[in-house]
Design an enzyme around this catalytic site. Structure first.
Site, mmCIF file in Angstrom:
data_model
loop_
_atom_site.group_PDB
_atom_site.id
_atom_site.type_symbol
_atom_site.label_atom_id
_atom_site.label_comp_id
_atom_site.label_asym_id
_atom_site.label_seq_id
_atom_site.Cartn_x
_atom_site.Cartn_y
_atom_site.Cartn_z
ATOM 1 N N THR B 102 0.957 -1.077 0.141
ATOM 2 C CA THR B 102 0.146 -0.242 0.584
ATOM 3 C C THR B 102 1.009 1.106 0.260
ATOM 4 O O THR B 102 1.842 1.300 1.095
ATOM 5 C CB THR B 102 -0.775 0.191 0.905
ATOM 6 O OG1 THR B 102 -1.831 -1.044 1.483
ATOM 7 C CG2 THR B 102 -1.947 0.988 1.603
ATOM 8 N N LYS B 183 -7.444 1.402 -3.441
ATOM 9 C CA LYS B 183 -7.027 1.089 -1.779
ATOM 10 C C LYS B 183 -6.868 2.328 -1.122
ATOM 11 O O LYS B 183 -7.916 2.028 0.141
ATOM 12 C CB LYS B 183 -5.520 0.283 -1.878
ATOM 13 C CG LYS B 183 -5.094 -0.396 0.030
ATOM 14 C CD LYS B 183 -5.143 -1.553 -0.273
ATOM 15 C CE LYS B 183 -5.145 -1.122 1.879
ATOM 16 N NZ LYS B 183 -4.191 -1.774 1.962
ATOM 17 N N LYS B 251 0.329 4.531 9.145
ATOM 18 C CA LYS B 251 0.784 4.839 7.563
ATOM 19 C C LYS B 251 -0.184 5.517 6.691
ATOM 20 O O LYS B 251 0.179 6.090 5.750
ATOM 21 C CB LYS B 251 1.336 3.417 7.302
ATOM 22 C CG LYS B 251 2.267 3.791 6.072
ATOM 23 C CD LYS B 251 2.689 2.076 6.012
ATOM 24 C CE LYS B 251 1.747 1.796 4.860
ATOM 25 N NZ LYS B 251 1.690 0.811 4.049
#
Lengths: 444, 444
Positions: B102, B183, B251
Site C-alpha cells: 500500500t 486502495k 501509515k
C-alpha cells in the site's frame, strides 16, 4: 453623583473577577453587599470595605441594583431562582439585575422568560458578560457587552460605565441574549487561539526551535496574537502562574458548541479545540493553567534542543508562522460567520474583538475582508495582502512537516481541510483568491 | 497449468501478509524465491518449501515474475532501486513486477517513471495493493485492486488470480496509480472506522453500558460495520491478539492525507482520525493493537459498571448507534467523493468496499444514494431511509451527551459539524433531505 447619592449594590459571586469588580465599586464609594458560597472570600470582602450577606436573598434585599457574577448558568439559576434562599423573593420592584456571567444566549433568554412567568417582569434584566481578566476587573476597565431593553440599559448604564473602560462598553442591539452572543463569538477566537498557542509552541519544540526565540519572533510577525502574547510567557515559566484553568475555556467552548448546535451552525474549529480540551480533562489536567495544553503536543518527545543554522532556524520559524496564520484565518472566519448568523453588528464585533483577548494581526487584516464578503463587496485578493492560496500553502507545509515528525496538529489539520473545502468549490483556483473566500465554507 | 509449466516467482517482503501470500504460491506448486531483511523469516520460509535469497537482486535473477510486498514506499524504493543490491540490476527483460504494497498513487507513478528513466520501460509494472488480512493472504483469497497497462495486466492476471478470491480481483481502469487510488479510498473507510470503533465503545463505557452487550447489539443494528465486528472483540479481550498495530493504520491515513493535500482534496474525517493516531504515538502506544485506541477515550474514567434499567440501557445504546451512524455516513461521503476526484469507477468502488474491511450497513444503504447524487439523479429522502436531518439529530444527541460527560468524541464532533456545514447551504431545511446531501460538502 455625590457619594451619598450612590445607590446600594448587591453583588453575588465574588470569584477572581467578581471580587475585583465589587471592590472596585467599594473604592468608587458605593455601598456594596456581597454574597459568595465560599466564607473566606466574604471575610476578605469585609476587610476591603464591603458588607456581606449570608444568602442571596439577604444580599439583594432593599437594593435597587444587583450584579450577578457567578461562574456558570447553573450557578446563576441557583442563586437567582432555585437554590436555598434565592434572590428572587427579595428583588425590589423594577430593580436592575446585571447578569455578568458568561452564559449561553439561550440561558439568559430563558431567565427573562422565567422572571416574567413568576410575575417579575418588572425586573430590569441586563445581559452583560465581561472580558478582560481579573486585573482589569479590579481597575474598572473591563470590556462589557450589554444587551437588554432600552429601559433596562438606561437604568444600568452608569454602573456598566463604572465597571468598564470608557471605550470598551459595547451596547449590543438585539435585546436580552445579544450581549451573550457577542461574548460567545469573541470566545470562538479565544478558544481557538488558546489551543493554537499550545499547538504552535509544541510544533516549535518538535522542530528543535528555542521557545523563547520562537515567542519573540512570532509576536513581531504577522502571526502575532493577543493570546499568544499572554499564554506564551506562561509556557516558558512552566505554566505558572495559574491564571486561567483549562476548565474555564472548556466551559466557554461548550457554550459556543452547544449554542451552535441549537441554531444549526457549524463550528469545526471550536469543536476541534473543545475535543482537545476534553481530552486534557481525562488526563487530569483540568485545573492547570491552559498554557499547559502544550503537553498534549510534546508527549514522548525527547530533548530536541538543537543548534540550528540561522537559515534553517528561519525556515522552521516560517513553518510555525504558517501554521498559526492558517489557524487564525479559519478561526476569524468561524467567529465572524457565527456573528452574522446571530445577527450581530459585524463592525461592532470586529471593533470589540480586535481590541480584546481575541485579537490578532490576522483578525485585524482579514476580518474586514470577510465582513466585506458577507456584504457582497469586492473580495478579489488585494495586491498588498496574501491570497487564500498563499495561506493554504504555508499552512500545508506545516501540516506535512508535522506528519513527518509524527505529531498531531489538531487545529492546523482542521484549518487545512477547511481551506481545501473552500477551494474545492471555486471553479478557477488558478487566480489568486481573497483570504475571505474561506468564509464561504460557512455562508455561501 | 501443469506444475512443471508454472513460472518461477521472486517474492520480496515476507511479513505477515507477504509470508502468507508466498507460502500459498508454494502450495500451489510454484517455485518461489523469497527475500526479507529478517533472517528468521527466511528460515521459516525454507521450512515451508520456499527458496530464499540473500539480496533482492539474487531473488529476482532469472525470474519472469516478481512480487513486492514490503511495508512502505520507502522500503519498495530501497529493495527495487536504491538499497544494497537492489532488484533493478537483475530484473529480466519484460518481467512482471507486481507492487502489492500500500503506497501513495504518486509513488507508484514515480516508480514507473524511474524505471523508464533508467532504460527499463520494458518492465511490466502492475500497481496492485491488496486487502483482507493475513489469513486471507495465506488462503489466496485476498481482495486485489490492480491497475497497469493492458499488456502488464494480461501477463500478470493468472498470478493475481492465484492470490485473490475469484470475485475479489478488481481490475481498475486508469493505469499505474489507479490500483493504489482504489486502495486509498477504501482505506478512508478503514481509517475512520477503526477509530470509530474505539470512539463508540469508549462512549459506551462512559455511558455505563456493558461492552459485550453493546458490541452484540450494535452488530445487529443498522450501525453495524466490518471493522466494528473485527476490532470489537479485541477491545473485549484486552487488545489481544495484536493483529494490526496503530502504526499500520497511521501509515495508511498518512497516504490518504498526503495524497489529498497533493491533489487539493479535503479529508476532514481521515485528518481527524490521523491526529488521534498521532497522539497515540506520542503516548507510546504505536506498536499496540489498534483496538487499544479506546484508551484515548477512557482516561480518568472511574469504574462505570452500573445496573441500568432496560429502558435506560436502550436509550444509551441508541446514543452509541447514532454516533456511529453519523460518523459512518460522513466517512462514506468522504471516501466516495475522493473516489470521484480520483476518477475511479464509483460502482466498482462501492462493490469493492461494501464487501471488504471498509464495509458497513451505512455504506451499503447510503453509498448508492451518494453515487446517485454525484450522477445528478434523484436524491430526495426516500420514504424507507432516514433523512439527513434524522442522522444529524441522533448524532448530535450523542455529541451533547459526551459534552455533558466531559469526554472527547473527535470523529463524532467532526461529523456533526460537517453535516451542519452541509445543511447551512440548503435553503429549505424543513423538508427531509436525502442522506446523500452530506456529500455536497465535498462536491457541489
Amino acid at each position: 453623583m455625590a457619594a451619598s447619592a450612590k445607590p446600594e449594590i448587591a453583588f453575588i459571586g465574588l470569584g477572581a473577577m467578581g471580587f475585583g469588580m465589587a471592590t472596585h465599586l467599594v473604592k468608587q464609594g458605593y455601598a456594596v453587599t456581597g454574597f459568595d458560597v465560599w466564607p473566606p472570600t466574604l471575610e476578605r470582602f469585609r476587610a476591603a470595605g464591603g458588607n456581606t450577606a449570608a444568602t442571596p436573598a439577604e444580599a439583594v434585599r432593599g437594593c435597587d441594583y444587583i450584579v450577578c457574577m457567578v461562574a456558570t448558568a447553573a450557578q446563576a439559576q441557583s442563586v437567582l431562582l432555585e437554590g436555598e434562599n434565592p434572590a428572587l423573593g427579595e428583588i425590589s420592584t423594577s430593580a436592575s439585575l446585571l447578569l455578568c456571567s458568561t452564559v449561553p444566549c439561550a440561558y439568559v433568554q430563558d431567565l427573562e422568560a422565567q422572571l416574567a412567568q413568576k410575575g417579575r417582569g418588572d425586573v430590569l434584566l441586563v445581559d452583560c458578560p465581561v472580558s478582560g481578566g481579573a486585573a482589569r476587573a479590579a481597575d474598572g476597565t473591563l470590556s462589557i457587552m450589554a444587551g437588554g431593553s432600552n429601559k433596562a440599559l438606561d437604568k444600568a448604564r452608569f454602573l456598566l460605565q463604572e465597571l468598564s473602560d470608557t471605550s470598551k462598553l459595547y451596547v449590543v442591539e438585539g435585546g436580552i441574549g445579544a450581549g451573550s452572543n457577542m461574548k460567545m463569538v469573541h470566545q470562538v477566537l479565544a478558544a481557538v487561539k488558546i489551543l493554537a498557542t499550545a499547538e504552535g509552541l509544541g510544533f516549535a519544540q518538535h522542530l528543535g526551535l528555542d521557545l523563547g526565540y520562537t515567542y519573540e519572533s512570532i509576536q513581531n510577525s504577522d502571526a502575532s496574537a493577543w493570546m499568544f502574547g499572554h499564554r506564551g510567557p506562561r509556557v516558558l515559566s512552566e505554566f505558572k502562574p495559574i491564571a486561567s484553568a483549562i476548565t474555564i475555556i472548556l466551559k466557554d467552548a461548550g457554550i459556543i458548541t452547544s449554542e451552535a448546535l441549537r441554531v444549526g451552525f457549524s463550528t469545526p474549529m471550536t469543536g476541534t479545540a473543545e475535543q482537545v480540551y476534553l481530552s486534557s480533562i481525562g488526563r487530569g489536567y483540568g485545573a492547570d493553567d491552559d498554557s499547559s495544553l502544550i503537553r498534549l503536543y510534546t508527549e514522548g518527545l525527547k530533548d530536541t534542543a538543537s543548534s540550528l543554522s540561522e537559515d534553517n532556524r528561519a525556515k522552521k520559524l516560517a513553518l510555525v508562522q504558517g501554521l498559526l496564520k492558517g489557524i487564525y484565518l479559519c478561526g476569524t472566519a468561524e467567529s465572524l460567520a457565527f456573528a452574522k448568523r446571530c445577527h450581530l453588528d459585524l463592525d461592532q464585533v470586529y471593533d470589540l474583538c480586535v481590541n480584546a483577548a481575541g485579537g490578532s494581526k490576522m483578525l485585524e487584516t482579514a476580518g474586514p475582508e470577510i465582513i466585506n464578503l458577507f456584504r457582497g463587496k469586492q473580495t478579489a485578493a488585494e495586491a498588498e495582502s496574501e491570497s487564500l492560496q498563499d495561506v493554504a500553502r504555508q499552512l500545508q507545509e506545516a501540516v506535512s512537516e508535522a506528519q513527518r515528525l509524527k505529531m498531531p496538529l489538531y487545529l492546523g489539520t482542521e484549518a487545512s481541510n477547511l481551506i481545501r473545502l473552500a477551494l474545492q468549490h471555486v471553479p478557477d483556483q488558478a487566480q489568486p483568491l481573497s483570504r475571505a473566500t474561506i468564509a464561504k465554507v460557512w455562508a455561501a
